[in-house]
Motif scaffolding. Structure first.
Motif, PDB file in Angstrom:
ATOM      1  N   ALA A  24       1.211  10.584  16.378  1.00 63.79           N
ATOM      2  CA  ALA A  24       2.484   9.920  16.069  1.00 63.79           C
ATOM      3  C   ALA A  24       2.237   8.551  15.456  1.00 63.79           C
ATOM      4  O   ALA A  24       2.923   8.151  14.505  1.00 63.79           O
ATOM      5  N   LYS A  25       1.234   7.844  15.959  1.00 62.23           N
ATOM      6  CA  LYS A  25       0.909   6.519  15.425  1.00 62.23           C
ATOM      7  C   LYS A  25       0.410   6.617  13.981  1.00 62.23           C
ATOM      8  O   LYS A  25       0.782   5.807  13.124  1.00 62.23           O
ATOM      9  N   ALA A  26      -0.457   7.603  13.693  1.00 63.36           N
ATOM     10  CA  ALA A  26      -0.953   7.800  12.325  1.00 63.36           C
ATOM     11  C   ALA A  26       0.194   8.196  11.399  1.00 63.36           C
ATOM     12  O   ALA A  26       0.304   7.683  10.280  1.00 63.36           O
ATOM     13  N   LEU A  27       1.046   9.103  11.862  1.00 63.12           N
ATOM     14  CA  LEU A  27       2.184   9.545  11.048  1.00 63.12           C
ATOM     15  C   LEU A  27       3.120   8.376  10.739  1.00 63.12           C
ATOM     16  O   LEU A  27       3.585   8.227   9.612  1.00 63.12           O
ATOM     17  N   ARG A  28       3.367   7.537  11.735  1.00 63.79           N
ATOM     18  CA  ARG A  28       4.257   6.390  11.531  1.00 63.79           C
ATOM     19  C   ARG A  28       3.641   5.403  10.531  1.00 63.79           C
ATOM     20  O   ARG A  28       4.317   4.876   9.659  1.00 63.79           O
ATOM     21  N   ALA A  29       2.332   5.160  10.644  1.00 61.04           N
ATOM     22  CA  ALA A  29       1.654   4.263   9.696  1.00 61.04           C
ATOM     23  C   ALA A  29       1.778   4.805   8.277  1.00 61.04           C
ATOM     24  O   ALA A  29       2.107   4.053   7.341  1.00 61.04           O
ATOM     25  N   LEU A  30       1.542   6.093   8.108  1.00 63.62           N
ATOM     26  CA  LEU A  30       1.644   6.695   6.776  1.00 63.62           C
ATOM     27  C   LEU A  30       3.076   6.636   6.255  1.00 63.62           C
ATOM     28  O   LEU A  30       3.313   6.344   5.079  1.00 63.62           O
ATOM     29  N   ALA A  31       4.043   6.898   7.122  1.00 65.04           N
ATOM     30  CA  ALA A  31       5.454   6.826   6.723  1.00 65.04           C
ATOM     31  C   ALA A  31       5.808   5.420   6.260  1.00 65.04           C
ATOM     32  O   ALA A  31       6.639   5.239   5.369  1.00 65.04           O
ATOM     33  N   ASP A  32       5.140   4.413   6.833  1.00 66.46           N
ATOM     34  CA  ASP A  32       5.369   3.016   6.455  1.00 66.46           C
ATOM     35  C   ASP A  32       4.534   2.589   5.253  1.00 66.46           C
ATOM     36  O   ASP A  32       4.559   1.416   4.867  1.00 66.46           O
ATOM     37  N   GLY A  33       3.746   3.521   4.695  1.00 62.26           N
ATOM     38  CA  GLY A  33       2.931   3.210   3.527  1.00 62.26           C
ATOM     39  C   GLY A  33       1.601   2.562   3.848  1.00 62.26           C
ATOM     40  O   GLY A  33       0.916   2.055   2.957  1.00 62.26           O
ATOM     41  N   ASP A  34       1.184   2.595   5.112  1.00 62.69           N
ATOM     42  CA  ASP A  34      -0.053   1.954   5.548  1.00 62.69           C
ATOM     43  C   ASP A  34      -1.183   2.985   5.545  1.00 62.69           C
ATOM     44  O   ASP A  34      -1.498   3.587   6.579  1.00 62.69           O
ATOM     45  N   LEU A  35      -1.810   3.168   4.383  1.00 61.42           N
ATOM     46  CA  LEU A  35      -2.875   4.158   4.249  1.00 61.42           C
ATOM     47  C   LEU A  35      -4.083   3.793   5.104  1.00 61.42           C
ATOM     48  O   LEU A  35      -4.658   4.658   5.776  1.00 61.42           O
ATOM     49  N   ALA A  36      -4.478   2.530   5.121  1.00 60.88           N
ATOM     50  CA  ALA A  36      -5.633   2.104   5.916  1.00 60.88           C
ATOM     51  C   ALA A  36      -5.379   2.332   7.405  1.00 60.88           C
ATOM     52  O   ALA A  36      -6.248   2.839   8.119  1.00 60.88           O
ATOM     53  N   GLY A  37      -4.193   1.979   7.872  1.00 58.30           N
ATOM     54  CA  GLY A  37      -3.860   2.183   9.275  1.00 58.30           C
ATOM     55  C   GLY A  37      -3.799   3.655   9.646  1.00 58.30           C
ATOM     56  O   GLY A  37      -4.278   4.061  10.705  1.00 58.30           O
ATOM     57  N   GLY A  38      -3.200   4.469   8.773  1.00 59.26           N
ATOM     58  CA  GLY A  38      -3.131   5.908   9.022  1.00 59.26           C
ATOM     59  C   GLY A  38      -4.520   6.532   9.049  1.00 59.26           C
ATOM     60  O   GLY A  38      -4.821   7.374   9.893  1.00 59.26           O
ATOM     61  N   SER A  39      -5.379   6.111   8.116  1.00 54.24           N
ATOM     62  CA  SER A  39      -6.753   6.626   8.068  1.00 54.24           C
ATOM     63  C   SER A  39      -7.521   6.226   9.321  1.00 54.24           C
ATOM     64  O   SER A  39      -8.233   7.051   9.908  1.00 54.24           O
ATOM     65  N   ALA A  40      -7.388   4.953   9.730  1.00 54.74           N
ATOM     66  CA  ALA A  40      -8.089   4.485  10.921  1.00 54.74           C
ATOM     67  C   ALA A  40      -7.644   5.260  12.152  1.00 54.74           C
ATOM     68  O   ALA A  40      -8.465   5.675  12.978  1.00 54.74           O
ATOM     69  N   GLU A  41      -6.343   5.472  12.269  1.00 57.78           N
ATOM     70  CA  GLU A  41      -5.810   6.196  13.424  1.00 57.78           C
ATOM     71  C   GLU A  41      -6.272   7.652  13.425  1.00 57.78           C
ATOM     72  O   GLU A  41      -6.564   8.219  14.481  1.00 57.78           O
ATOM     73  N   ALA A  42      -6.355   8.274  12.236  1.00 51.15           N
ATOM     74  CA  ALA A  42      -6.781   9.676  12.126  1.00 51.15           C
ATOM     75  C   ALA A  42      -8.297   9.830  12.249  1.00 51.15           C
ATOM     76  O   ALA A  42      -8.784  10.908  12.581  1.00 51.15           O
ATOM     77  N   GLY A  43      -9.029   8.775  11.917  1.00 49.28           N
ATOM     78  CA  GLY A  43     -10.484   8.854  11.975  1.00 49.28           C
ATOM     79  C   GLY A  43     -11.112   9.483  10.744  1.00 49.28           C
ATOM     80  O   GLY A  43     -12.292   9.833  10.755  1.00 49.28           O
ATOM     81  N   VAL A  44     -10.338   9.646   9.681  1.00 50.16           N
ATOM     82  CA  VAL A  44     -10.836  10.173   8.413  1.00 50.16           C
ATOM     83  C   VAL A  44     -10.197   9.377   7.269  1.00 50.16           C
ATOM     84  O   VAL A  44      -9.101   8.839   7.425  1.00 50.16           O
ATOM     85  N   ALA A  45     -10.880   9.318   6.137  1.00 51.70           N
ATOM     86  CA  ALA A  45     -10.365   8.594   4.978  1.00 51.70           C
ATOM     87  C   ALA A  45      -9.323   9.465   4.264  1.00 51.70           C
ATOM     88  O   ALA A  45      -9.661  10.466   3.649  1.00 51.70           O
ATOM     89  N   LEU A  46      -8.069   9.078   4.391  1.00 49.85           N
ATOM     90  CA  LEU A  46      -6.985   9.824   3.772  1.00 49.85           C
ATOM     91  C   LEU A  46      -6.810   9.384   2.321  1.00 49.85           C
ATOM     92  O   LEU A  46      -7.124   8.260   1.959  1.00 49.85           O
ATOM     93  N   ASP A  47      -6.278  10.270   1.515  1.00 52.63           N
ATOM     94  CA  ASP A  47      -6.064  10.047   0.094  1.00 52.63           C
ATOM     95  C   ASP A  47      -4.738   9.328  -0.140  1.00 52.63           C
ATOM     96  O   ASP A  47      -3.827   9.408   0.687  1.00 52.63           O
ATOM     97  N   GLU A  48      -4.604   8.660  -1.273  1.00 50.53           N
ATOM     98  CA  GLU A  48      -3.351   7.996  -1.662  1.00 50.53           C
ATOM     99  C   GLU A  48      -2.155   8.949  -1.606  1.00 50.53           C
ATOM    100  O   GLU A  48      -1.021   8.526  -1.404  1.00 50.53           O
ATOM    101  N   HIS A  49      -2.418  10.234  -1.778  1.00 47.98           N
ATOM    102  CA  HIS A  49      -1.368  11.257  -1.673  1.00 47.98           C
ATOM    103  C   HIS A  49      -0.588  11.122  -0.369  1.00 47.98           C
ATOM    104  O   HIS A  49       0.613  11.386  -0.314  1.00 47.98           O
ATOM    105  N   PHE A  50      -1.264  10.678   0.693  1.00 45.95           N
ATOM    106  CA  PHE A  50      -0.663  10.586   2.019  1.00 45.95           C
ATOM    107  C   PHE A  50       0.367   9.471   2.142  1.00 45.95           C
ATOM    108  O   PHE A  50       1.059   9.386   3.145  1.00 45.95           O
ATOM    109  N   VAL A  51       0.475   8.608   1.145  1.00 46.33           N
ATOM    110  CA  VAL A  51       1.500   7.555   1.169  1.00 46.33           C
ATOM    111  C   VAL A  51       2.405   7.627  -0.062  1.00 46.33           C
ATOM    112  O   VAL A  51       3.106   6.675  -0.384  1.00 46.33           O
ATOM    113  N   GLY A  52       2.419   8.774  -0.746  1.00 44.39           N
ATOM    114  CA  GLY A  52       3.379   8.999  -1.823  1.00 44.39           C
ATOM    115  C   GLY A  52       4.776   9.147  -1.235  1.00 44.39           C
ATOM    116  O   GLY A  52       4.941   9.353  -0.027  1.00 44.39           O
ATOM    117  N   ASP A  53       5.794   9.047  -2.070  1.00 43.37           N
ATOM    118  CA  ASP A  53       7.178   9.081  -1.588  1.00 43.37           C
ATOM    119  C   ASP A  53       7.498  10.315  -0.742  1.00 43.37           C
ATOM    120  O   ASP A  53       8.053  10.193   0.347  1.00 43.37           O
TER     121      ASP A  53
END
Length: 196
Positions: free
Chosen positions: A19-48
């Protein structure tokens, strides 16, 4: 479930998006979402569109934490450990035992077999669950890539649905026991890691 040689098939594993990773991504925080997930997420994960979906899923988890094993995961290619998309079910099985799949492949990894690998892993997961009786997929009639992806997996067209946000979708379903039978017959159960 398809005729692609096992040696050329792509393989994926799923990484939970909390939920924390999803919320970070929903807020456009790619670095925070990646850190929470433990993997380097792509810019796609913060598209509209992704941000809307991840916000919706974070809200879903806030209302029903028990949905966590079913919803959105990052799809990671094996053995190279690159995030190639996201996937999951729209929620746990409903009263009729139906789950609906959803997945997206990161644009740079499309047309390389990852969508089929992701769908296969989702079907393996669904077929392993005693409460799942049917797997559903809804696809826009102009989404030729997704229509091609589900071909050969036993889905049958059962109707159409539409809404203002997504427009018209074709609804496909496959019984879980048909998935189990095909997996057993083809030996694919062992070749695709289970998850999410």
């Amino acid at each position: 479930m398809n005729s692609e040689p096992l040696s050329t098939r792509k393989h994926v594993r799923f990484v939970e998006l909390s939920a924390k990773a999803l919320r970070a991504l929903a807020d456009g925080d790619l670095a925070g979402g990646s850190a929470e997930a433990g993997v380097a997420l792509d810019e796609h994960f913060v598209g509209d569109r992704a941000r809307w979906i991840f916000g919706y899923r974070a809200d879903q988890l806030a209302k029903d934490p028990s949905a966590a094993p079913w919803i959105t995961r990052a799809a990671v290619s094996e053995p190279d450990e690159v995030v190639v998309g996201d996937a999951g079910f729209h929620g746990p099985p409903d009263e009729a035992g139906m789950v609906e799949v959803g997945f997206t492949v990161v644009p740079g990894y499309r047309r390389q077999g990852y969508a089929r690998a992701i769908l296969m892993a989702l079907l393996v997961r669904a077929a392993a669950e005693p409460d799942v009786r049917t797997v559903r997929a809804r696809i826009s009639p102009d989404n030729t890539a997704s229509l091609a992806t589900i071909a050969g997996f036993g889905f049958t067209r059962v109707g159409e649905q539409g809404n203002e946000r997504d427009g018209l979708s074709i609804v496909f379903e496959v019984p879980a026991d048909a998935i189990q039978a095909k997996l057993s017959a083809s030996g694919d159960r062992a070749s695709v890691p289970a998850g999410p």
